[in-house]
Design an enzyme around this catalytic site. Sequence first.
Site, short mmCIF file in Angstrom:
data_model
loop_
_atom_site.label_atom_id
_atom_site.label_comp_id
_atom_site.label_asym_id
_atom_site.label_seq_id
_atom_site.Cartn_x
_atom_site.Cartn_y
_atom_site.Cartn_z
CD GLU A 30 -1.83 -9.25 1.50
OE1 GLU A 30 -2.64 -9.82 2.25
OE2 GLU A 30 -1.81 -8.00 1.34
N GLY A 90 1.05 -5.85 0.64
CA GLY A 90 0.22 -6.15 -0.51
C GLY A 90 1.02 -6.57 -1.74
CB ALA A 135 -0.91 0.00 1.22
CD GLU A 174 0.49 -6.81 5.38
OE1 GLU A 174 0.17 -6.82 4.17
OE2 GLU A 174 1.30 -7.63 5.88
#
Length: 259
Positions: A113, A110, A65, A133
């Site tokens: 991910e 992310g 992010a 995170e």
Amino acid sequence: MNTVLFDVVEDYIGLITLNRPKAANAFSTELLQDLNDCMDLIEARDDLRVLIIKGSGEKAFCAGADLKERASMSKNEVVQTVKTIKETVNRVEALPMPVIAAINGAAFGGGLELALACDIRMASTEASLGLTETSLGIIPGAGGTQRLPRLIGPGRAKYLIYSARRVSSQEAYQLGMIEVLVERGKLVEQVLSEASIIAGNGPIGVRQAKEAIQSGLNTNIETGLDIEEACYKRTIPTNDRLEGIQAFKEKRKPNFSGN
């Protein structure tokens, strides 16, 4: 400047480049929109046999992010942005063709991910990875808590997620987070070579193999075997199956048409 680039680099091989090198290719609102627009184009095509995703520059695949942008968001905007990242990552996983993540540098949050949603992860020896995170007081929200345990086992995944630990690509290879480790400077060349091998195989067979694996992993072995049988049957009436047999008889390389 477009934050996502798309090219067909060789016959049947697509290449997505996340193009925010000065921001570690992080998921800004603009990049997410551009990536979804790119996915619209890819989903509308039937000629691609392999897709590669890489980051622009030498330092990052994707840092996750865009925290600078997120700092100015309301709580509702943060929730919506995380949902958009998750939905985008899910679209990548759902593509019918194999997807290769070319991890050229940092893949955090992310960004990792996104790589976990790909079928194959190939990384440079200079890369580093982590679901970081919890160090920010949150948890992975785009599939990391589900895909990483399925890939490397729950114990190792819990350790990495709870600790927010960053690992080198060498350690990630040993853990099973990545499938291929490549020397610095040779990643794109090696990824294209592997993609060419896959693209040279029967595209219907490869897609059905992906469907059998992906769907079978979400169920028990008995149901999985039934899924495999159904996917196998879809290859029987194809011209590619006949071409494969004929090429074997004639001791030549098959010329698959995707029909």
